[in-house]
Design a protein around this motif. Sequence first.
Motif, PDB file in Angstrom:
ATOM      1  N   ARG A 141       4.061  -0.487  -4.341  1.00 25.42           N
ATOM      2  CA  ARG A 141       4.739   0.423  -5.253  1.00 25.42           C
ATOM      3  C   ARG A 141       6.256   0.322  -5.143  1.00 25.42           C
ATOM      4  NH1 ARG A 141       1.159   6.081  -5.272  1.00 25.42           N
ATOM      5  NH2 ARG A 141      -0.748   5.129  -6.110  1.00 25.42           N
ATOM      6  N   ASP A 142       6.722  -0.850  -4.815  1.00 28.46           N
ATOM      7  CA  ASP A 142       8.156  -1.085  -4.708  1.00 28.46           C
ATOM      8  C   ASP A 142       8.766  -1.094  -6.105  1.00 28.46           C
ATOM      9  OD1 ASP A 142      10.734  -2.098  -4.311  1.00 28.46           O
ATOM     10  OD2 ASP A 142      10.098  -3.341  -2.627  1.00 28.46           O
ATOM     11  N   GLU A 143       9.655  -0.160  -6.367  1.00 26.85           N
ATOM     12  CA  GLU A 143      10.278  -0.069  -7.683  1.00 26.85           C
ATOM     13  C   GLU A 143      11.651  -0.722  -7.738  1.00 26.85           C
ATOM     14  OE1 GLU A 143      10.299   4.034  -8.775  1.00 26.85           O
ATOM     15  OE2 GLU A 143       8.119   4.122  -9.067  1.00 26.85           O
ATOM     16  N   ARG A 144      12.125  -1.210  -6.619  1.00 30.43           N
ATOM     17  CA  ARG A 144      13.427  -1.896  -6.598  1.00 30.43           C
ATOM     18  C   ARG A 144      13.257  -3.404  -6.653  1.00 30.43           C
ATOM     19  NH1 ARG A 144      18.788  -2.603  -5.244  1.00 30.43           N
ATOM     20  NH2 ARG A 144      19.209  -4.070  -3.549  1.00 30.43           N
ATOM     21  N   SER A 145      12.339  -3.932  -5.871  1.00 25.27           N
ATOM     22  CA  SER A 145      12.110  -5.380  -5.863  1.00 25.27           C
ATOM     23  C   SER A 145      10.634  -5.619  -6.175  1.00 25.27           C
ATOM     24  CB  SER A 145      12.501  -5.999  -4.521  1.00 25.27           C
ATOM     25  OG  SER A 145      11.889  -5.327  -3.447  1.00 25.27           O
ATOM     26  N   ASP A 146      10.374  -6.280  -7.275  1.00 29.24           N
ATOM     27  CA  ASP A 146       9.027  -6.474  -7.797  1.00 29.24           C
ATOM     28  C   ASP A 146       8.170  -7.266  -6.804  1.00 29.24           C
ATOM     29  OD1 ASP A 146       6.749  -7.018  -9.216  1.00 29.24           O
ATOM     30  OD2 ASP A 146       7.775  -7.793 -10.990  1.00 29.24           O
ATOM     31  N   PRO A 147       7.069  -6.671  -6.302  1.00 32.24           N
ATOM     32  CA  PRO A 147       6.226  -7.404  -5.352  1.00 32.24           C
ATOM     33  C   PRO A 147       5.603  -8.662  -5.943  1.00 32.24           C
ATOM     34  CG  PRO A 147       5.203  -5.307  -5.974  1.00 32.24           C
ATOM     35  CD  PRO A 147       6.600  -5.287  -6.497  1.00 32.24           C
ATOM     36  N   GLU A 148       5.423  -8.698  -7.259  1.00 27.93           N
ATOM     37  CA  GLU A 148       4.852  -9.908  -7.858  1.00 27.93           C
ATOM     38  C   GLU A 148       5.786 -11.107  -7.710  1.00 27.93           C
ATOM     39  OE1 GLU A 148       1.789 -10.818  -9.265  1.00 27.93           O
ATOM     40  OE2 GLU A 148       1.363  -9.043  -8.061  1.00 27.93           O
ATOM     41  N   LEU A 149       7.083 -10.845  -7.673  1.00 26.39           N
ATOM     42  CA  LEU A 149       8.035 -11.953  -7.499  1.00 26.39           C
ATOM     43  C   LEU A 149       7.909 -12.557  -6.106  1.00 26.39           C
ATOM     44  CD1 LEU A 149      11.220 -10.533  -9.275  1.00 26.39           C
ATOM     45  CD2 LEU A 149       9.557 -12.192 -10.153  1.00 26.39           C
ATOM     46  N   SER A 150       7.690 -11.721  -5.092  1.00 23.13           N
ATOM     47  CA  SER A 150       7.530 -12.279  -3.744  1.00 23.13           C
ATOM     48  C   SER A 150       6.197 -12.992  -3.616  1.00 23.13           C
ATOM     49  CB  SER A 150       7.669 -11.187  -2.671  1.00 23.13           C
ATOM     50  OG  SER A 150       6.537 -10.336  -2.618  1.00 23.13           O
ATOM     51  N   PHE A 151       5.172 -12.533  -4.345  1.00 20.36           N
ATOM     52  CA  PHE A 151       3.885 -13.237  -4.339  1.00 20.36           C
ATOM     53  C   PHE A 151       4.046 -14.629  -4.952  1.00 20.36           C
ATOM     54  CE2 PHE A 151       0.172 -14.540  -6.822  1.00 20.36           C
ATOM     55  CZ  PHE A 151      -0.733 -14.755  -5.790  1.00 20.36           C
TER      56      PHE A 151
END
Length: 230
Positions: A141-151
């Motif tokens: 639920r990170d609203e600052r840095s999109d977790p999908e980008l790190s995936f």
Amino acid sequence: MSGAVLLLPGGDEASSRRPSPILATASVRALGRRLARAGRDEGVAVHVVHYRYRGWNGSEAHLAADATWAADEVVRRYGDVPVCLAGIDMGGRAALRAGGHEAVNSVLAMAPWLPVEDVAAPPEPVKQLAGRRVMIVHGTRDERSDPELSFRLAARVKKANRDVCRFEVHSDGHGLHQYRDEVQALAEDFVMGALFGWVVSRPVQDAFAAPPPLGLRMPLAAGFGSSWKR
């Protein structure tokens, strides 16, 4: 000293201001204390990197440059010892970008801030991470840095480097506060294993061994690390 951890705090996307020494390091101080205690008998050195500027600042990549300078300083002070870059937020991006330094053997990126993918801009580089042990930890639920980008970044790294895993902290936000104890236990497990060859926990072993996407979407269990006996 037989190993070093460089802690990379968060930052801004663009800013030429100098960061506040106290506020800027608040996000990594507790983790630093934990790692220093865990690795005391191994001779670990733990340092917080103080950036020249608060911002990444586009192609200047100031935070990554400061991380590289700090790794040079470790070599100058302690000689040929393995280094782990451990960063959160924009510091996570800096850790990943500076991971190609010859002294770095491992990278821990927590809630890394990554730029939105754009066909007009080159993607974040990953080749520098070959031969390094890499762990990414991200709240769903990170609203600052999109977790999908790190995936997506982890998936690209995995194609060239099998020593990559990624943990998802379900229902946690950018600061990873809800499961702070579990996140810090996971960080300790990874860092001590990478720097000093400690046997890591079964979940971490499984995450590294699992093929994508399983090893890149490994859930961090509630209570992780609570029953450890080192």
